[in-house]
Design a protein around this motif. Structure first.
Motif, PDB file in Angstrom:
ATOM      1  N   LEU A 116     -57.855  -2.542 -89.803  1.00 31.28           N
ATOM      2  CA  LEU A 116     -57.714  -2.211 -88.390  1.00 31.28           C
ATOM      3  C   LEU A 116     -57.911  -3.445 -87.511  1.00 31.28           C
ATOM      4  O   LEU A 116     -57.217  -3.596 -86.510  1.00 31.28           O
ATOM      5  CB  LEU A 116     -58.706  -1.109 -88.006  1.00 31.28           C
ATOM      6  N   LEU A 117     -58.813  -4.341 -87.869  1.00 30.19           N
ATOM      7  CA  LEU A 117     -59.017  -5.546 -87.069  1.00 30.19           C
ATOM      8  C   LEU A 117     -57.711  -6.316 -86.893  1.00 30.19           C
ATOM      9  O   LEU A 117     -57.347  -6.679 -85.774  1.00 30.19           O
ATOM     10  CB  LEU A 117     -60.074  -6.461 -87.700  1.00 30.19           C
ATOM     11  N   PHE A 118     -56.989  -6.541 -87.990  1.00 27.83           N
ATOM     12  CA  PHE A 118     -55.733  -7.288 -87.865  1.00 27.83           C
ATOM     13  C   PHE A 118     -54.711  -6.519 -87.049  1.00 27.83           C
ATOM     14  O   PHE A 118     -54.042  -7.084 -86.184  1.00 27.83           O
ATOM     15  CB  PHE A 118     -55.152  -7.659 -89.236  1.00 27.83           C
ATOM     16  N   ARG A 119     -54.574  -5.223 -87.289  1.00 31.42           N
ATOM     17  CA  ARG A 119     -53.607  -4.435 -86.507  1.00 31.42           C
ATOM     18  C   ARG A 119     -53.969  -4.448 -85.027  1.00 31.42           C
ATOM     19  O   ARG A 119     -53.093  -4.522 -84.168  1.00 31.42           O
ATOM     20  CB  ARG A 119     -53.525  -3.011 -87.044  1.00 31.42           C
ATOM     21  N   LYS A 120     -55.264  -4.416 -84.703  1.00 27.41           N
ATOM     22  CA  LYS A 120     -55.695  -4.400 -83.303  1.00 27.41           C
ATOM     23  C   LYS A 120     -55.353  -5.698 -82.585  1.00 27.41           C
ATOM     24  O   LYS A 120     -55.043  -5.682 -81.398  1.00 27.41           O
ATOM     25  CB  LYS A 120     -57.207  -4.137 -83.193  1.00 27.41           C
ATOM     26  N   ASP A 124     -49.228  -3.821 -80.645  1.00 28.01           N
ATOM     27  CA  ASP A 124     -49.434  -3.041 -79.427  1.00 28.01           C
ATOM     28  C   ASP A 124     -49.810  -1.596 -79.739  1.00 28.01           C
ATOM     29  O   ASP A 124     -50.476  -0.948 -78.941  1.00 28.01           O
ATOM     30  CB  ASP A 124     -48.175  -3.053 -78.560  1.00 28.01           C
ATOM     31  N   ALA A 125     -49.345  -1.078 -80.873  1.00 28.91           N
ATOM     32  CA  ALA A 125     -49.651   0.297 -81.281  1.00 28.91           C
ATOM     33  C   ALA A 125     -50.283   0.249 -82.672  1.00 28.91           C
ATOM     34  O   ALA A 125     -49.637   0.528 -83.674  1.00 28.91           O
ATOM     35  CB  ALA A 125     -48.385   1.147 -81.279  1.00 28.91           C
ATOM     36  N   PRO A 126     -51.588  -0.120 -82.742  1.00 29.96           N
ATOM     37  CA  PRO A 126     -52.245  -0.339 -84.038  1.00 29.96           C
ATOM     38  C   PRO A 126     -52.665   0.928 -84.782  1.00 29.96           C
ATOM     39  O   PRO A 126     -53.164   0.839 -85.890  1.00 29.96           O
ATOM     40  CB  PRO A 126     -53.477  -1.170 -83.658  1.00 29.96           C
ATOM     41  N   GLY A 127     -52.469   2.090 -84.199  1.00 31.89           N
ATOM     42  CA  GLY A 127     -52.860   3.342 -84.857  1.00 31.89           C
ATOM     43  C   GLY A 127     -54.129   3.928 -84.279  1.00 31.89           C
ATOM     44  O   GLY A 127     -54.370   5.112 -84.381  1.00 31.89           O
TER      45      GLY A 127
END
Length: 177
Positions: A116-120, A124-127
């Motif tokens: 999640l850190l990388f997606r955040k 723009d839409a990390p889940g």
């Protein structure tokens, strides 16, 4: 290895990456992510200087802005219940479920696509929620800074210094090919 089998391995890897990321992230949208595939890999990463350094101050515009501006422990709690203060951040990230969605883990060592850190910081839409830093605070993270976080996680999210990354030449880097 033939060129066609190399291309096949690349395609299979890309599909597996997308499937893993989508399965782990609910409504995660890879199309909203920053492309980092062409940024040279960083193979030697010191957590304290590189990653904690970004948490402390990522601004490259001569100003001062860091994740700890919001993610520290004032009463009653840090933003998102995530304290990224020096000496605490690694233990609050690696293998730790998100306070906002316990099915999401902040950092899965060796797997930035599941982290999640990388997606955040990259999408723009990390889940869960939106891109960090919120509203581009402090100018936001540069793609090179996002790639550094990717490389740190890909290398096992070590608390000290790392000097190898598991890439073997056919893996896609980031979510956008």
């Amino acid at each position: 290895m033939s060129e066609s089998s190399s291309v096949l391995r690349l395609c299979v890897s890309a599909l597996a990456l997308c499937a893993c990321a989508g399965a782990a992230a609910g409504d995660f949208e890879p199309a909203t992510c920053t492309r980092i595939a062409d940024i040279p890999a960083n193979y030697a990463i010191a957590y304290g200087a590189a990653i904690q350094g970004l948490f402390d101050d990522y601004a490259t515009n001569g100003g001062s802005a860091g994740c700890v501006d919001c993610h520290f422990t004032p009463p009653p709690q840090p933003s998102g219940n995530l304290d990224l203060s020096p000496g605490l951040s690694w233990g609050h990230l690696v293998g730790v479920p998100s306070a906002l969605d316990p099915t999401q883990v902040y950092v899965v060592p060796g797997h930035p696509e599941l982290s999640l850190l990388f997606r955040k910081v990259n999408c723009d839409a990390p889940g869960v929620g939106g891109r960090m830093p919120l509203n581009g605070y402090g100018g936001g993270l540069l793609p090179e800074q996002q790639a550094l976080i990717y490389d740190w996680i890909a290398n096992g999210a070590l608390p000290g210094t790392s000097n190898t990354v598991f890439r073997d030449g056919f893996e896609i880097r980031g979510f956008v090919p």
